[in-house]
Design an enzyme around this catalytic site. Structure first.
Site, PDB file in Angstrom:
ATOM      1  N   GLU A 226       0.968  -0.698   0.072  1.00  0.00           N
ATOM      2  CA  GLU A 226      -0.026   0.072   0.581  1.00  0.00           C
ATOM      3  C   GLU A 226       0.623   0.725   0.553  1.00  0.00           C
ATOM      4  O   GLU A 226       0.784   1.971  -0.575  1.00  0.00           O
ATOM      5  CB  GLU A 226      -1.117  -0.104   0.931  1.00  0.00           C
ATOM      6  CG  GLU A 226      -1.644   1.670   1.458  1.00  0.00           C
ATOM      7  CD  GLU A 226      -2.608   1.596   2.139  1.00  0.00           C
ATOM      8  OE1 GLU A 226      -3.464   0.324   3.082  1.00  0.00           O
ATOM      9  OE2 GLU A 226      -3.664   2.113   2.653  1.00  0.00           O
ATOM     10  N   ARG A 304      -7.137   3.326  13.347  1.00  0.00           N
ATOM     11  CA  ARG A 304      -8.141   2.165  13.342  1.00  0.00           C
ATOM     12  C   ARG A 304      -7.767   1.147  14.252  1.00  0.00           C
ATOM     13  O   ARG A 304      -9.054   0.414  15.138  1.00  0.00           O
ATOM     14  CB  ARG A 304      -7.587   1.333  11.912  1.00  0.00           C
ATOM     15  CG  ARG A 304      -8.809  -0.005  11.079  1.00  0.00           C
ATOM     16  CD  ARG A 304      -8.985  -0.217  10.195  1.00  0.00           C
ATOM     17  NE  ARG A 304      -9.392   0.637   9.132  1.00  0.00           N
ATOM     18  CZ  ARG A 304     -10.260   0.555   9.054  1.00  0.00           C
ATOM     19  NH1 ARG A 304     -11.394  -0.473   9.190  1.00  0.00           N
ATOM     20  NH2 ARG A 304     -11.066   0.641   7.763  1.00  0.00           N
ATOM     21  N   ALA A 503      -8.110  -0.923   2.494  1.00  0.00           N
ATOM     22  CA  ALA A 503      -9.169  -0.578   3.344  1.00  0.00           C
ATOM     23  C   ALA A 503     -10.137  -1.723   3.221  1.00  0.00           C
ATOM     24  O   ALA A 503     -11.461  -1.161   3.203  1.00  0.00           O
ATOM     25  CB  ALA A 503      -9.845   0.712   3.604  1.00  0.00           C
ATOM     26  N   GLU A 705     -10.723  -7.958   4.542  1.00  0.00           N
ATOM     27  CA  GLU A 705     -10.144  -8.358   5.319  1.00  0.00           C
ATOM     28  C   GLU A 705     -10.671  -8.617   7.148  1.00  0.00           C
ATOM     29  O   GLU A 705      -9.970  -9.772   7.456  1.00  0.00           O
ATOM     30  CB  GLU A 705      -9.422  -6.890   6.339  1.00  0.00           C
ATOM     31  CG  GLU A 705      -8.451  -5.843   5.318  1.00  0.00           C
ATOM     32  CD  GLU A 705      -8.342  -4.216   5.843  1.00  0.00           C
ATOM     33  OE1 GLU A 705      -9.522  -3.529   5.306  1.00  0.00           O
ATOM     34  OE2 GLU A 705      -7.075  -3.957   6.118  1.00  0.00           O
TER      35      GLU A 705
HETATM   36  N1  MTE Z   1      -6.328 -11.216  -0.863  1.00  0.00           N
HETATM   37  C1  MTE Z   1      -4.691 -11.485  -1.798  1.00  0.00           C
HETATM   38  N2  MTE Z   1      -5.039 -12.976  -2.872  1.00  0.00           N
HETATM   39  N3  MTE Z   1      -3.876 -11.123  -2.082  1.00  0.00           N
HETATM   40  C2  MTE Z   1      -3.588 -10.399  -1.091  1.00  0.00           C
HETATM   41  O1  MTE Z   1      -3.046  -9.354  -0.666  1.00  0.00           O
HETATM   42  N4  MTE Z   1      -4.797  -8.333   0.219  1.00  0.00           N
HETATM   43  C3  MTE Z   1      -6.121  -8.287   1.168  1.00  0.00           C
HETATM   44  C4  MTE Z   1      -7.026  -8.661   0.701  1.00  0.00           C
HETATM   45  N5  MTE Z   1      -6.976  -9.928   0.099  1.00  0.00           N
HETATM   46  C5  MTE Z   1      -5.170  -9.957  -0.557  1.00  0.00           C
HETATM   47  C6  MTE Z   1      -6.385 -10.290  -0.423  1.00  0.00           C
HETATM   48  C7  MTE Z   1      -5.839  -7.022   2.131  1.00  0.00           C
HETATM   49  S1  MTE Z   1      -4.954  -6.555   3.039  1.00  0.00           S
HETATM   50  C8  MTE Z   1      -6.592  -5.834   1.267  1.00  0.00           C
HETATM   51  S2  MTE Z   1      -7.148  -5.126   1.817  1.00  0.00           S
HETATM   52  C9  MTE Z   1      -7.684  -6.275   0.048  1.00  0.00           C
HETATM   53  O2  MTE Z   1      -7.731  -7.599   0.029  1.00  0.00           O
HETATM   54  C10 MTE Z   1      -8.273  -5.566  -1.316  1.00  0.00           C
HETATM   55  O3  MTE Z   1      -8.596  -5.676  -1.962  1.00  0.00           O
HETATM   56  P1  MTE Z   1     -10.148  -5.646  -1.847  1.00  0.00           P
HETATM   57  O4  MTE Z   1     -10.170  -3.905  -1.553  1.00  0.00           O
HETATM   58  O5  MTE Z   1     -10.493  -5.259  -3.228  1.00  0.00           O
HETATM   59  O6  MTE Z   1     -10.819  -6.478  -1.116  1.00  0.00           O
HETATM   60  N1  LUZ Z   2      -5.178   1.869   4.927  1.00  0.00           N
HETATM   61  C1  LUZ Z   2      -5.644   3.358   5.212  1.00  0.00           C
HETATM   62  C2  LUZ Z   2      -6.213   1.088   4.921  1.00  0.00           C
HETATM   63  O1  LUZ Z   2      -4.698   4.479   4.326  1.00  0.00           O
HETATM   64  N2  LUZ Z   2      -6.834   3.612   5.689  1.00  0.00           N
HETATM   65  C3  LUZ Z   2      -7.486   3.098   6.118  1.00  0.00           C
HETATM   66  O2  LUZ Z   2      -7.829   3.232   6.898  1.00  0.00           O
HETATM   67  C4  LUZ Z   2      -7.311   1.577   6.119  1.00  0.00           C
HETATM   68  N3  LUZ Z   2      -7.950   0.255   6.477  1.00  0.00           N
HETATM   69  C5  LUZ Z   2      -7.825  -0.568   6.368  1.00  0.00           C
HETATM   70  C6  LUZ Z   2      -6.652  -0.876   5.132  1.00  0.00           C
HETATM   71  N4  LUZ Z   2      -5.640   0.001   4.681  1.00  0.00           N
HETATM   72 MO1  MOS Z   3      -5.201  -4.054   2.773  1.00  0.00          MO
HETATM   73  S1  MOS Z   3      -4.073  -3.880   4.817  1.00  0.00           S
HETATM   74  O1  MOS Z   3      -5.787  -2.496   2.994  1.00  0.00           O
HETATM   75  O2  MOS Z   3      -4.452  -3.456   2.496  1.00  0.00           O
END
Ligand code: MTE
Ligand code: LUZ
Ligand code: MOS
Length: 752
Positions: A226, A304, A503, A705
């Site tokens: 991120e 958070r 997020a 998440e």
């Molecule tokens: N799933 C896979 N296979 N690989 C990833 O890197 N990242 C996770 C989750 N699932 C991830 C994953 C995280 S930290 C987040 S925030 C969400 O996917 C992001 O994608 P979304 O917002 O489309 O759910």
């Molecule tokens: N990233 C961010 C995040 O910048 N703000 C958030 O609230 C958050 N929450 C979950 C995962 N990444």
């Molecule tokens: Mo997920 S920790 O919001 O990339």
């Protein structure tokens, strides 16, 4: 619908950063650092390194045309250490050469003289010395000080929870290529192409329109990309800019583990008070977050933690304070759950320990305090559409918690060497970036003359299946098969000013923008269909055919598209979405920061081998709130993956630094990640039957998440098994519960 990437993934045909064909003349970049946690740089000598075969150039802070600064929220992070080194693994520069191997060989002979400075690795120590990333934050509801007297049970304690290495399969990397006019193209394995673009702008002193960042997909991010994909992309871009040649930087696994930040470890103090009915009346907590040497996303992660410090429980009097503590470790960063899991771990620890003190099971306390509609979280958001009780009841009834508990009691009575433990883990996770400003997205849709469709959004595919969900959104809104829709790479020239895909909101935000774009296209094309069919009736498109009164007409999608084009109607659309309703006032620490919450409940059963200290999870039974899922296969994959990642964090994955700030768990030989044997023997997942939420894309709630937090129960299930073997011992709460710690707790004589 199957994940649109599945075929290419299993055939090895999907393109990741390392699969991009390399242009002739490409140079390879390898970063170098110094083996010290905190030091002043006295002298650097590159003569020997430059004389090694295949070495083209060494680039340091001195080569930066703009600012040596990549801090996103707080500008406290130099791209290259300059003068001072703040953590072991802090990049000082990069070596450019004709192969990665040549660069690594040259790295061995770089000479850096430094003067060591004192190292702090402990957040409580940093807080004592006032080494803070930002001022502390406090969330208050009611008034704890007035209500302790009403509590029949009060307990104070301490809980520690360690960090976690992301271990995305694809390490950090980028490939940069100069274009004409001083422009630059960068392929980056990042969750945030715009974050990369902005950092390149600052370091290279270029306007953003000269910087194209392109991301096809990631081999996993989990939050680790991120913010922390940025440095490597900026280094590649800087080098390409300086030498005017393509430059590729792809981190070696051990460099990645040493140089990048992880999930934040936390140390916390809590005080909890309950009445005779097991209602929690008061809760106080102080969190010491180990931020590492720079802010990165730590301040957002910290908030958070506070937002989720009461998990799925309503507590009328809460006071929670959190310190973001600056230490000499690599800057810690986003990791699935983003501080939420740490906050939730502490209240679960408090509930577990107070249950032991009272002589009830933790689930009795958990159940008595689940949030109901009309309750309020400490940050002022009033709870509506709570699924906490529904998911709890569905879970304990479907999987029969009472029977599981009775069987475990019987098992433990008749077994000495093996003991079983069970924990129930409710979850409640807020969906939206806590920084309200970040909750927006855009989508660009082109319909070509042959009826095929291409979609670009700000969403980054990292294995979570967002592209498949977006293809479904476009297919449903346009009424055509998903196979006629292609998802393009995430590119800053097509979709600008994006928030990172994070997020868990990627599908919601980008999906809503896409839905609007598709709907706008339909609004332009349907009058054409009406004219062609000579009707004023409402028409729909289904399976690529225009329907009237639910009956297929002779007009196909392809004909409609072509006819619209002939009438000079635009077949392209860009749309913007920003989440309504949400707001937050940081000066009052009150507001409505989340679009909605995701709920669920898990029951985890573990068997501990009391001779070895090892454990196996027999079963994990989950009832999860997906609303109306768009894609059950993808969502179940997310739930299973998140659960196992959470169990890994709570059990095997132990990050250790020595007191000089050196990472001891530096490779997969010393850092144990869950393997097939760590996966529960049985994972049962049921979807809670709920109406979903209007702010979720097509009522399909975010899933990325939240299910990680079911893994928290793994810690408490093991604790219960340990207590069954050694009932008079009161183990410290200190995650992860590695087999070594389990073994010591099984045989420790310390009295409760
Ligand atoms: N799933 C896979 N296979 N690989 C990833 O890197 N990242 C996770 C989750 N699932 C991830 C994953 C995280 S930290 C987040 S925030 C969400 O996917 C992001 O994608 P979304 O917002 O489309 O759910
Ligand atoms: N990233 C961010 C995040 O910048 N703000 C958030 O609230 C958050 N929450 C979950 C995962 N990444
Ligand atoms: Mo997920 S920790 O919001 O990339």
């Amino acid at each position: 619908m199957k994940n649109i990437d599945a075929r290419n993934h299993v055939q090895g045909k999907s393109i990741y950063l390392d699969d991009i064909p390399e242009i002739n003349g490409t140079l390879y970049a390898v970063p170098f650092d110094a083996p010290v946690g905190h030091a002043r740089i006295v002298k650097m000598d590159f003569t020997k390194a430059m004389n090694m075969p295949g070495i083209a150039r060494i680039i340091t802070a001195a080569d930066i045309p703009g600012e040596n600064q990549i801090g996103g929220i707080i500008p406290d992070e130099p791209l290259f250490a300059e003068g001072e080194i703040h953590f072991w693994g802090h990049p000082i520069g990069i070596i450019l050469g004709t192969s990665e191997y040549a660069c690594r060989k040259a790295r061995e002979v770089i000479e850096i003289e430094y003067e060591a400075l004192p190292v702090i690795t402990c957040p409580r120590e940093a807080q004592k010395q006032n080494h803070l990333i930002a001022p502390p934050r406090t969330f208050v509801l009611g008034d704890t000080s007035e209500h302790w007297a009403e509590c029949d049970y009060v307990l104070e304690g301490k809980a520690d929870v360690n960090g976690q290495e992301h271990l995305y399969i694809e390490t950090q990397g980028a490939y940069a290529r100069p274009k004409e006019d001083g422009c630059i193209w960068v392929a980056s394995s990042t969750q945030g192409p715009t974050a990369v673009q902005k950092a390149i702008r600052k370091v290279l002193n270029l306007p953003m329109h000269k910087i194209e960042v392109d991301t096809v997909r990631l081999g996993g991010g989990f939050g680790g990309k991120e913010d922390q994909a940025t440095a490597w992309a900026v280094m590649a871009a800087l080098a390409a800019h300086v030498v005017q040649k393509p430059v590729k930087l792809s981190l070696h696994r051990m460099d990645d583990m040493r140089m990048t930040g992880k999930r934040h470890p936390y140390s916390a103090d809590y005080k909890i008070g309950l009445n005779k009915d097991l209602k929690i009346l008061c809760y106080e907590a102080t969190f010491y977050q180990n931020a590492g040497a720079a802010a990165d996303l730590s301040t957002s992660v910290l908030e958070r933690t506070l937002f989720h410090c009461t998990n799925a429980y309503f507590i009328p009097n809460v006071k929670a304070t959190a310190y973001s503590c600056k230490t000499n470790l690599p800057p810690n960063t986003a990791f699935r759950g983003f501080g939420g899991p740490q906050g939730m771990f502490v209240i679960e620890a408090a509930i577990t320990k107070v249950a032991e003190q009272i002589g009830v099971t933790a689930d009795q306390i958990q159940k008595a305090n689940l949030v109901r509609n009309g309750d309020v979280f400490s940050y002022g958001q009033v709870i509506d559409k709570s699924e906490a009780h529904n998911s709890w009841n569905a879970c304990v009834n479907t999987y029969n918690l009472e029977k599981i508990q009775a069987e475990i009691r019987a098992f433990n009575q008749s077994n000495y060497r093996f003991k079983k433990g069970v924990a129930v883990q409710p979850i409640c996770f807020g969906i939206s970036f806590t920084n309200t400003m970040m909750n927006h997205a855009r989508a660009l849709v082109h319909i070509y003359q042959d009826g095929s469709v291409v979609v670009s959004t700000g969403a980054v595919e990292m294995g979570q299946g967002v592209n498949t969900k977006l293809a479904q959104v476009a297919a449903i809104t346009l009424g055509i098969p998903a196979s006629w829709i292609r998802l393009e790479s995430t590119n800053t020239l097509r979709v600008a000013n994006t928030s990172p895909t994070a997020a868990s909101a990627g599908a919601d935000l980008n999906g809503k923008a896409l839905q609007i774009a598709c709907q706008n296209l339909m609004d332009r094309m349907m009058p054409v269909a009406q004219a062609l069919l000579n009707t004023e009736a409402n028409l729909q498109i289904k399976d690529g055919v225009v329907h009237k009164d639910n009956e297929a007409t002779e007009l196909t999608w392809q004909q409609l598209v072509l006819q619209s084009f002939m009438r000079r109607i635009s077949l392209s659309e860009q749309a913007h979405y920003s989440t309504p309703v949400i707001q937050y006032d940081k000066t009052k620490e009150k507001g409505h920061p989340f679009a909605y919450h995701v709920y669920g409940t898990a029951i985890l059963v573990v068997t501990v081998d009391c001779l070895r200290g090892t454990y196996v999870f027999d079963e994990v039974n989950i009832v999860h709130d997906l609303g109306k899922t768009l894609n059950a296969d993808i969502d179940n994959g997310q739930i299973e993956g998140a659960l196992v990642q959470g169990i890994g964090w709570m059990t095997l994955e132990e990050i250790l630094f020595n007191d000089k700030g050196k990472l001891l768990t530096h490779a997969l030989s010393t850092y144990k990640i869950p393997d097939i044997y760590s996966v529960p023997l049985q994972i049962n997942i049921q979807h809670l039957d709920t109406p979903g939420h209007d702010l979720a894309i097509l009522k399909s709630k975010a899933v990325g998440e939240p299910p990680l937090m079911y893994g928290l129960g793994a810690y408490f299930a093991i604790r219960n098994a340990v207590k069954a073997f050694n009932p008079n011992h009161d183990p410290n709460i200190d995650a992860p519960y590695t087999p070594e710690k389990v073994l010591m707790d099984l045989y420790s004589k310390r009295k409760a």
